[in-house]
Design a protein around this motif. Structure first.
Motif, PDB file in Angstrom:
ATOM      1  N   THR A   1     -37.608 -19.277  -5.923  1.00  0.00           N
ATOM      2  CA  THR A   1     -36.592 -19.634  -4.944  1.00  0.00           C
ATOM      3  C   THR A   1     -35.332 -20.091  -5.667  1.00  0.00           C
ATOM      4  O   THR A   1     -35.417 -20.655  -6.763  1.00  0.00           O
ATOM      5  CB  THR A   1     -37.087 -20.736  -3.981  1.00  0.00           C
ATOM      6  N   ALA A   2     -34.193 -19.858  -5.064  1.00  0.00           N
ATOM      7  CA  ALA A   2     -32.926 -20.284  -5.656  1.00  0.00           C
ATOM      8  C   ALA A   2     -32.511 -21.661  -5.164  1.00  0.00           C
ATOM      9  O   ALA A   2     -31.615 -22.284  -5.735  1.00  0.00           O
ATOM     10  CB  ALA A   2     -31.831 -19.269  -5.346  1.00  0.00           C
ATOM     11  N   THR A   3     -33.149 -22.134  -4.083  1.00  0.00           N
ATOM     12  CA  THR A   3     -32.804 -23.445  -3.526  1.00  0.00           C
ATOM     13  C   THR A   3     -34.071 -24.192  -3.126  1.00  0.00           C
ATOM     14  O   THR A   3     -35.112 -23.581  -2.871  1.00  0.00           O
ATOM     15  CB  THR A   3     -31.908 -23.318  -2.275  1.00  0.00           C
ATOM     16  N   THR A   4     -33.955 -25.502  -3.094  1.00  0.00           N
ATOM     17  CA  THR A   4     -35.037 -26.354  -2.606  1.00  0.00           C
ATOM     18  C   THR A   4     -34.408 -27.653  -2.116  1.00  0.00           C
ATOM     19  O   THR A   4     -33.193 -27.838  -2.238  1.00  0.00           O
ATOM     20  CB  THR A   4     -36.113 -26.609  -3.681  1.00  0.00           C
ATOM     21  N   THR A   5     -35.197 -28.535  -1.586  1.00  0.00           N
ATOM     22  CA  THR A   5     -34.730 -29.841  -1.122  1.00  0.00           C
ATOM     23  C   THR A   5     -35.508 -30.926  -1.848  1.00  0.00           C
ATOM     24  O   THR A   5     -36.555 -30.639  -2.448  1.00  0.00           O
ATOM     25  CB  THR A   5     -34.950 -29.987   0.403  1.00  0.00           C
ATOM     26  N   PRO A   6     -35.024 -32.174  -1.822  1.00  0.00           N
ATOM     27  CA  PRO A   6     -35.824 -33.245  -2.418  1.00  0.00           C
ATOM     28  C   PRO A   6     -37.235 -33.231  -1.821  1.00  0.00           C
ATOM     29  O   PRO A   6     -37.415 -33.048  -0.618  1.00  0.00           O
ATOM     30  CB  PRO A   6     -35.045 -34.512  -2.019  1.00  0.00           C
ATOM     31  N   GLY A   7     -38.223 -33.367  -2.695  1.00  0.00           N
ATOM     32  CA  GLY A   7     -39.619 -33.282  -2.286  1.00  0.00           C
ATOM     33  C   GLY A   7     -40.187 -31.880  -2.404  1.00  0.00           C
ATOM     34  O   GLY A   7     -41.393 -31.681  -2.289  1.00  0.00           O
ATOM     35  N   GLY A   8     -39.355 -30.882  -2.668  1.00  0.00           N
ATOM     36  CA  GLY A   8     -39.801 -29.490  -2.756  1.00  0.00           C
ATOM     37  C   GLY A   8     -40.293 -29.118  -4.140  1.00  0.00           C
ATOM     38  O   GLY A   8     -40.224 -29.905  -5.096  1.00  0.00           O
ATOM     39  N   THR A   9     -40.813 -27.914  -4.248  1.00  0.00           N
ATOM     40  CA  THR A   9     -41.279 -27.395  -5.532  1.00  0.00           C
ATOM     41  C   THR A   9     -40.658 -26.026  -5.792  1.00  0.00           C
ATOM     42  O   THR A   9     -40.281 -25.308  -4.857  1.00  0.00           O
ATOM     43  CB  THR A   9     -42.815 -27.248  -5.587  1.00  0.00           C
ATOM     44  N   VAL A  10     -40.579 -25.699  -7.047  1.00  0.00           N
ATOM     45  CA  VAL A  10     -40.071 -24.405  -7.496  1.00  0.00           C
ATOM     46  C   VAL A  10     -41.033 -23.901  -8.559  1.00  0.00           C
ATOM     47  O   VAL A  10     -41.419 -24.659  -9.461  1.00  0.00           O
ATOM     48  CB  VAL A  10     -38.654 -24.529  -8.101  1.00  0.00           C
TER      49      VAL A  10
ATOM     50  N   SER B   1     -34.835 -37.667  -5.059  1.00  0.00           N
ATOM     51  CA  SER B   1     -33.857 -37.003  -5.915  1.00  0.00           C
ATOM     52  C   SER B   1     -32.517 -36.869  -5.193  1.00  0.00           C
ATOM     53  O   SER B   1     -32.459 -36.756  -3.970  1.00  0.00           O
ATOM     54  CB  SER B   1     -34.354 -35.606  -6.312  1.00  0.00           C
ATOM     55  N   GLY B   2     -31.464 -36.871  -5.978  1.00  0.00           N
ATOM     56  CA  GLY B   2     -30.152 -36.552  -5.431  1.00  0.00           C
ATOM     57  C   GLY B   2     -30.135 -35.093  -5.004  1.00  0.00           C
ATOM     58  O   GLY B   2     -31.086 -34.345  -5.226  1.00  0.00           O
ATOM     59  N   CYS B   3     -29.060 -34.700  -4.353  1.00  0.00           N
ATOM     60  CA  CYS B   3     -28.974 -33.308  -3.908  1.00  0.00           C
ATOM     61  C   CYS B   3     -27.565 -32.779  -4.162  1.00  0.00           C
ATOM     62  O   CYS B   3     -26.702 -33.491  -4.671  1.00  0.00           O
ATOM     63  CB  CYS B   3     -29.369 -33.185  -2.440  1.00  0.00           C
ATOM     64  N   ASN B   4     -27.363 -31.513  -3.818  1.00  0.00           N
ATOM     65  CA  ASN B   4     -26.117 -30.785  -4.069  1.00  0.00           C
ATOM     66  C   ASN B   4     -25.820 -30.668  -5.562  1.00  0.00           C
ATOM     67  O   ASN B   4     -24.676 -30.713  -5.982  1.00  0.00           O
ATOM     68  CB  ASN B   4     -24.943 -31.397  -3.300  1.00  0.00           C
TER      69      ASN B   4
ATOM     70  N   PRO C   1     -32.984 -19.228 -14.369  1.00  0.00           N
ATOM     71  CA  PRO C   1     -32.089 -19.250 -13.215  1.00  0.00           C
ATOM     72  C   PRO C   1     -31.954 -20.704 -12.748  1.00  0.00           C
ATOM     73  O   PRO C   1     -32.909 -21.477 -12.849  1.00  0.00           O
ATOM     74  CB  PRO C   1     -32.819 -18.420 -12.157  1.00  0.00           C
ATOM     75  N   GLU C   2     -30.781 -21.066 -12.278  1.00  0.00           N
ATOM     76  CA  GLU C   2     -30.604 -22.430 -11.775  1.00  0.00           C
ATOM     77  C   GLU C   2     -31.153 -22.533 -10.362  1.00  0.00           C
ATOM     78  O   GLU C   2     -31.094 -21.587  -9.588  1.00  0.00           O
ATOM     79  CB  GLU C   2     -29.126 -22.809 -11.791  1.00  0.00           C
ATOM     80  N   THR C   3     -31.679 -23.708 -10.047  1.00  0.00           N
ATOM     81  CA  THR C   3     -32.168 -23.996  -8.701  1.00  0.00           C
ATOM     82  C   THR C   3     -31.233 -25.042  -8.098  1.00  0.00           C
ATOM     83  O   THR C   3     -31.012 -26.101  -8.694  1.00  0.00           O
ATOM     84  CB  THR C   3     -33.611 -24.535  -8.743  1.00  0.00           C
ATOM     85  N   ARG C   4     -30.720 -24.743  -6.940  1.00  0.00           N
ATOM     86  CA  ARG C   4     -29.835 -25.668  -6.224  1.00  0.00           C
ATOM     87  C   ARG C   4     -30.673 -26.602  -5.370  1.00  0.00           C
ATOM     88  O   ARG C   4     -31.499 -26.147  -4.576  1.00  0.00           O
ATOM     89  CB  ARG C   4     -28.868 -24.881  -5.349  1.00  0.00           C
ATOM     90  N   VAL C   5     -30.493 -27.916  -5.561  1.00  0.00           N
ATOM     91  CA  VAL C   5     -31.193 -28.907  -4.739  1.00  0.00           C
ATOM     92  C   VAL C   5     -30.263 -29.236  -3.574  1.00  0.00           C
ATOM     93  O   VAL C   5     -29.209 -29.840  -3.767  1.00  0.00           O
ATOM     94  CB  VAL C   5     -31.533 -30.166  -5.552  1.00  0.00           C
ATOM     95  N   LEU C   6     -30.646 -28.805  -2.395  1.00  0.00           N
ATOM     96  CA  LEU C   6     -29.830 -29.009  -1.194  1.00  0.00           C
ATOM     97  C   LEU C   6     -30.247 -30.262  -0.466  1.00  0.00           C
ATOM     98  O   LEU C   6     -31.398 -30.674  -0.494  1.00  0.00           O
ATOM     99  CB  LEU C   6     -29.977 -27.813  -0.254  1.00  0.00           C
ATOM    100  N   CYS C   7     -29.300 -30.859   0.227  1.00  0.00           N
ATOM    101  CA  CYS C   7     -29.632 -32.001   1.075  1.00  0.00           C
ATOM    102  C   CYS C   7     -30.412 -31.500   2.280  1.00  0.00           C
ATOM    103  O   CYS C   7     -30.134 -30.430   2.825  1.00  0.00           O
ATOM    104  CB  CYS C   7     -28.351 -32.709   1.536  1.00  0.00           C
ATOM    105  N   ALA C   8     -31.420 -32.261   2.683  1.00  0.00           N
ATOM    106  CA  ALA C   8     -32.271 -31.839   3.808  1.00  0.00           C
ATOM    107  C   ALA C   8     -31.534 -31.869   5.139  1.00  0.00           C
ATOM    108  O   ALA C   8     -30.573 -32.517   5.325  1.00  0.00           O
ATOM    109  CB  ALA C   8     -33.508 -32.728   3.882  1.00  0.00           C
TER     110      ALA C   8
END
Length: 173
Positions: A42-51, A136-139, A166-173
């Protein structure tokens, strides 16, 4: 063409011929004896997610890979965001009969995870599970780079890197 342009073209041709005759011409780029590539699920996830970060080591040599040493470290930009918190929580090696746990996770020696020996023309894929902390912080982006060293059964070796994930973007939930 003007006379000076023709003279330059002639001098360049003579120089290229000289290099070719004496073996100083640039060699054709051959395939690397071993290649390391990365993919993420995945290219994105949220705090608490996994990649799932998959690393594939491919042997392009005519001899077995007997030994691999590999590092994995966060990129400089990742280290500049101390609010991004994550850890490697799992490691599996893909085999013909399914996935099997591998040893060592995190920025330690990852080479043993490939289940060497890697025969000529074959590849091994190791998947690390990257867990983003709940707080975790996001954005921000999380990325890693890797260097590797591989030894072959004919006593040759190769080093490679840096190879970037590849970079993973941590998005705000």
């Amino acid at each position: 063409m003007r006379r000076t342009q023709m003279r330059r073209l002639g001098l360049a041709s003579v120089f290229a011929l000289f290099l070719a005759l004496f073996g100083l011409a640039p060699a054709a780029h051959a395939a690397e004896p071993a290649e390391l590539t990365f993919t993420t699920d995945t290219a994105t996830t949220t705090p608490g997610g996994t990649v799932n970060l998959s690393m594939t080591l491919t042997n392009h040599q005519n001899y077995d890979v007997w030994f691999v040493y590999q590092t994995i470290d966060p990129t400089w930009l990742t280290t500049q965001r101390p609010d991004l918190r994550y850890s490697f929580t799992g490691c599996t090696l893909a085999t013909a009969t399914g996935s099997t746990p591998c040893s060592g996770t995190g920025p330690a020696d990852l080479g043993g995870n490939y289940g060497t020996t890697v025969p000529p023309g074959q590849a091994r894929t190791v998947t690390l599970t990257l867990k983003i902390a709940d707080d975790s912080g996001c954005n921000g982006d999380i990325g890693f780079y890797s260097y590797f060293y591989a030894e072959f059964s004919d006593s040759t070796s190769v080093t490679g890197g840096p190879v970037y994930t590849p970079e993973t973007r941590v998005l705000c939930a």
